[in-house]
Design a protein around this motif. Structure first.
Motif, PDB file in Angstrom:
ATOM      1  N   GLN A 198      58.144  27.031  64.404  1.00 29.43           N
ATOM      2  CA  GLN A 198      59.210  26.167  64.894  1.00 29.43           C
ATOM      3  C   GLN A 198      60.524  26.930  65.037  1.00 29.43           C
ATOM      4  O   GLN A 198      61.234  26.789  66.036  1.00 29.43           O
ATOM      5  CB  GLN A 198      59.394  24.982  63.951  1.00 29.43           C
ATOM      6  CG  GLN A 198      60.393  23.948  64.465  1.00 29.43           C
ATOM      7  CD  GLN A 198      60.414  22.705  63.599  1.00 29.43           C
ATOM      8  OE1 GLN A 198      60.412  22.803  62.379  1.00 29.43           O
ATOM      9  NE2 GLN A 198      60.431  21.534  64.222  1.00 29.43           N
ATOM     10  N   ALA A 201      60.322  29.248  68.040  1.00 28.29           N
ATOM     11  CA  ALA A 201      60.404  28.507  69.300  1.00 28.29           C
ATOM     12  C   ALA A 201      61.838  28.086  69.591  1.00 28.29           C
ATOM     13  O   ALA A 201      62.308  28.177  70.724  1.00 28.29           O
ATOM     14  CB  ALA A 201      59.497  27.279  69.242  1.00 28.29           C
ATOM     15  N   ARG A 202      62.538  27.630  68.581  1.00 27.28           N
ATOM     16  CA  ARG A 202      63.932  27.195  68.788  1.00 27.28           C
ATOM     17  C   ARG A 202      64.828  28.372  69.155  1.00 27.28           C
ATOM     18  O   ARG A 202      65.724  28.248  69.984  1.00 27.28           O
ATOM     19  CB  ARG A 202      64.451  26.481  67.546  1.00 27.28           C
ATOM     20  CG  ARG A 202      63.759  25.144  67.298  1.00 27.28           C
ATOM     21  CD  ARG A 202      64.473  24.307  66.257  1.00 27.28           C
ATOM     22  NE  ARG A 202      63.793  23.042  66.038  1.00 27.28           N
ATOM     23  CZ  ARG A 202      63.914  21.985  66.827  1.00 27.28           C
ATOM     24  NH1 ARG A 202      64.693  22.048  67.905  1.00 27.28           N
ATOM     25  NH2 ARG A 202      63.270  20.858  66.553  1.00 27.28           N
ATOM     26  N   GLN A 205      64.210  29.040  72.634  1.00 29.97           N
ATOM     27  CA  GLN A 205      64.453  27.864  73.472  1.00 29.97           C
ATOM     28  C   GLN A 205      63.171  27.387  74.161  1.00 29.97           C
ATOM     29  O   GLN A 205      63.167  27.012  75.324  1.00 29.97           O
ATOM     30  CB  GLN A 205      65.554  28.142  74.502  1.00 29.97           C
ATOM     31  CG  GLN A 205      66.896  28.484  73.866  1.00 29.97           C
ATOM     32  CD  GLN A 205      67.979  28.739  74.893  1.00 29.97           C
ATOM     33  OE1 GLN A 205      67.707  28.963  76.060  1.00 29.97           O
ATOM     34  NE2 GLN A 205      69.223  28.693  74.454  1.00 29.97           N
ATOM     35  N   ALA A 206      62.076  27.426  73.399  1.00 28.44           N
ATOM     36  CA  ALA A 206      60.789  26.947  73.901  1.00 28.44           C
ATOM     37  C   ALA A 206      60.422  25.659  73.170  1.00 28.44           C
ATOM     38  O   ALA A 206      61.088  25.256  72.218  1.00 28.44           O
ATOM     39  CB  ALA A 206      59.709  28.008  73.682  1.00 28.44           C
ATOM     40  N   ARG A 207      59.357  25.021  73.622  1.00 20.66           N
ATOM     41  CA  ARG A 207      58.903  23.794  72.985  1.00 20.66           C
ATOM     42  C   ARG A 207      58.256  24.117  71.637  1.00 20.66           C
ATOM     43  O   ARG A 207      57.293  24.871  71.581  1.00 20.66           O
ATOM     44  CB  ARG A 207      57.906  23.080  73.879  1.00 20.66           C
ATOM     45  CG  ARG A 207      58.522  22.539  75.173  1.00 20.66           C
ATOM     46  CD  ARG A 207      57.478  21.809  75.992  1.00 20.66           C
ATOM     47  NE  ARG A 207      58.047  21.245  77.212  1.00 20.66           N
ATOM     48  CZ  ARG A 207      57.355  20.566  78.116  1.00 20.66           C
ATOM     49  NH1 ARG A 207      56.046  20.385  77.926  1.00 20.66           N
ATOM     50  NH2 ARG A 207      57.940  20.087  79.194  1.00 20.66           N
ATOM     51  N   PRO A 208      58.762  23.534  70.550  1.00 19.80           N
ATOM     52  CA  PRO A 208      58.233  23.861  69.222  1.00 19.80           C
ATOM     53  C   PRO A 208      56.768  23.486  69.048  1.00 19.80           C
ATOM     54  O   PRO A 208      56.017  24.205  68.391  1.00 19.80           O
ATOM     55  CB  PRO A 208      59.120  23.043  68.271  1.00 19.80           C
ATOM     56  CG  PRO A 208      60.360  22.750  69.045  1.00 19.80           C
ATOM     57  CD  PRO A 208      59.922  22.630  70.472  1.00 19.80           C
ATOM     58  N   GLY A 209      56.329  22.359  69.640  1.00 19.03           N
ATOM     59  CA  GLY A 209      54.968  21.891  69.420  1.00 19.03           C
ATOM     60  C   GLY A 209      53.921  22.909  69.780  1.00 19.03           C
ATOM     61  O   GLY A 209      53.000  23.188  68.994  1.00 19.03           O
ATOM     62  N   ARG A 210      54.044  23.503  70.939  1.00 22.41           N
ATOM     63  CA  ARG A 210      53.050  24.468  71.394  1.00 22.41           C
ATOM     64  C   ARG A 210      53.086  25.739  70.553  1.00 22.41           C
ATOM     65  O   ARG A 210      52.032  26.284  70.190  1.00 22.41           O
ATOM     66  CB  ARG A 210      53.301  24.808  72.863  1.00 22.41           C
ATOM     67  CG  ARG A 210      52.253  25.702  73.490  1.00 22.41           C
ATOM     68  CD  ARG A 210      52.500  25.876  74.976  1.00 22.41           C
ATOM     69  NE  ARG A 210      52.404  24.604  75.683  1.00 22.41           N
ATOM     70  CZ  ARG A 210      52.640  24.460  76.985  1.00 22.41           C
ATOM     71  NH1 ARG A 210      52.995  25.514  77.712  1.00 22.41           N
ATOM     72  NH2 ARG A 210      52.512  23.284  77.553  1.00 22.41           N
TER      73      ARG A 210
END
Length: 238
Positions: A198, A201-202, A205-210
């Protein structure tokens, strides 16, 4: 020369980007420490319930991984620094041998950024009068001659990040009773991987879920494979 003009005139943004890159590298280093050490100790735990072999394997894996990460980062950053120094040396020579051409080149960079020819020329002349080398290093190369990356710092940061990550699965496998070691380690490692995924990803600046799903599934598969292999070797008495 390659036009790296987007780096120019944004010292605060560039400094922030540099700090974020270091933080991202630290998170990834910790993630590597978690995954590699977890796979190692879970595999040994699958073969034996004795603490000694598990501790030995875990500590050896931690030290080997930290050293490997540090050496790899040192070599990589040293190569990058050598390249930067070579580019800066080339720029010094061009400024010494062809100052007029370099002034025109600097003005062209600022024209490409949207300034009028007259303003671009004036900016180039004023920057050249103040510090021609720094102006060209920034505008053309995107390099701060006074702030080259230190390979020793990079190596230390990488080793520390890996060690911090590796301590978690090592503690998780050693502290609980034998019957709970593997389940506790699985849970602790997957929670830690979810957190690092997580954060990574942050920062990107990507989607954390994936990102979280990738690292958690990968970590779970890795531990499962090493545990099964360790269990099979242990059962076979090898």
């Amino acid at each position: 020369m390659t036009d790296s003009a987007p780096h120019a005139g944004e010292p605060h943004g560039e400094g922030l980007a540099s700090r974020l890159n270091w933080l991202r590298a630290g998170v990834l280093g910790a993630n590597d420490g978690i995954v590699s050490t977890a796979g190692l100790v879970v595999g040994v735990a699958g073969a034996t319930i004795e603490r000694g072999p598990i501790l030995t394997a875990g500590v050896a894996g931690l030290l080997a991984g930290a050293v490997s990460m540090a050496v790899g980062e040192y070599v990589s950053v040293s190569s990058q620094r050598d390249t930067e120094r070579a580019l800066l040396a080339k720029e010094r020579g061009e400024l010494r041998d062809s100052p007029a051409a370099e002034l025109a080149e600097l003005a062209a960079i600022y024209r490409a950024k949207g300034l009028t020819p007259r303003t671009a020329r004036q900016v180039a002349e004023e920057l050249t009068a103040h510090d021609a080398f720094a102006a060209h290093a920034d505008a053309e190369l995107g390099i701060d001659p006074e702030d080259l990356t230190n390979p020793w710092h990079a190596a230390l940061a990488s080793a520390v990040a890996f060690t911090v990550g590796a301590v978690l699965p090592l503690a998780a496998i050693l502290l609980p009773p034998a019957s709970a070691r593997v389940p506790v380690t699985f849970v602790a490692v997957l929670l830690a991987l979810a957190l690092t995924g997580q954060i990574s990803a942050r920062l990107g600046q990507a989607r954390p879920g994936r990102a979280v799903a990738r690292v958690v599934i990968g970590g779970a598969l890795g531990m499962t494979v090493t545990y099964v292999i360790g269990h099979l070797f242990g059962a076979a008495g090898i």
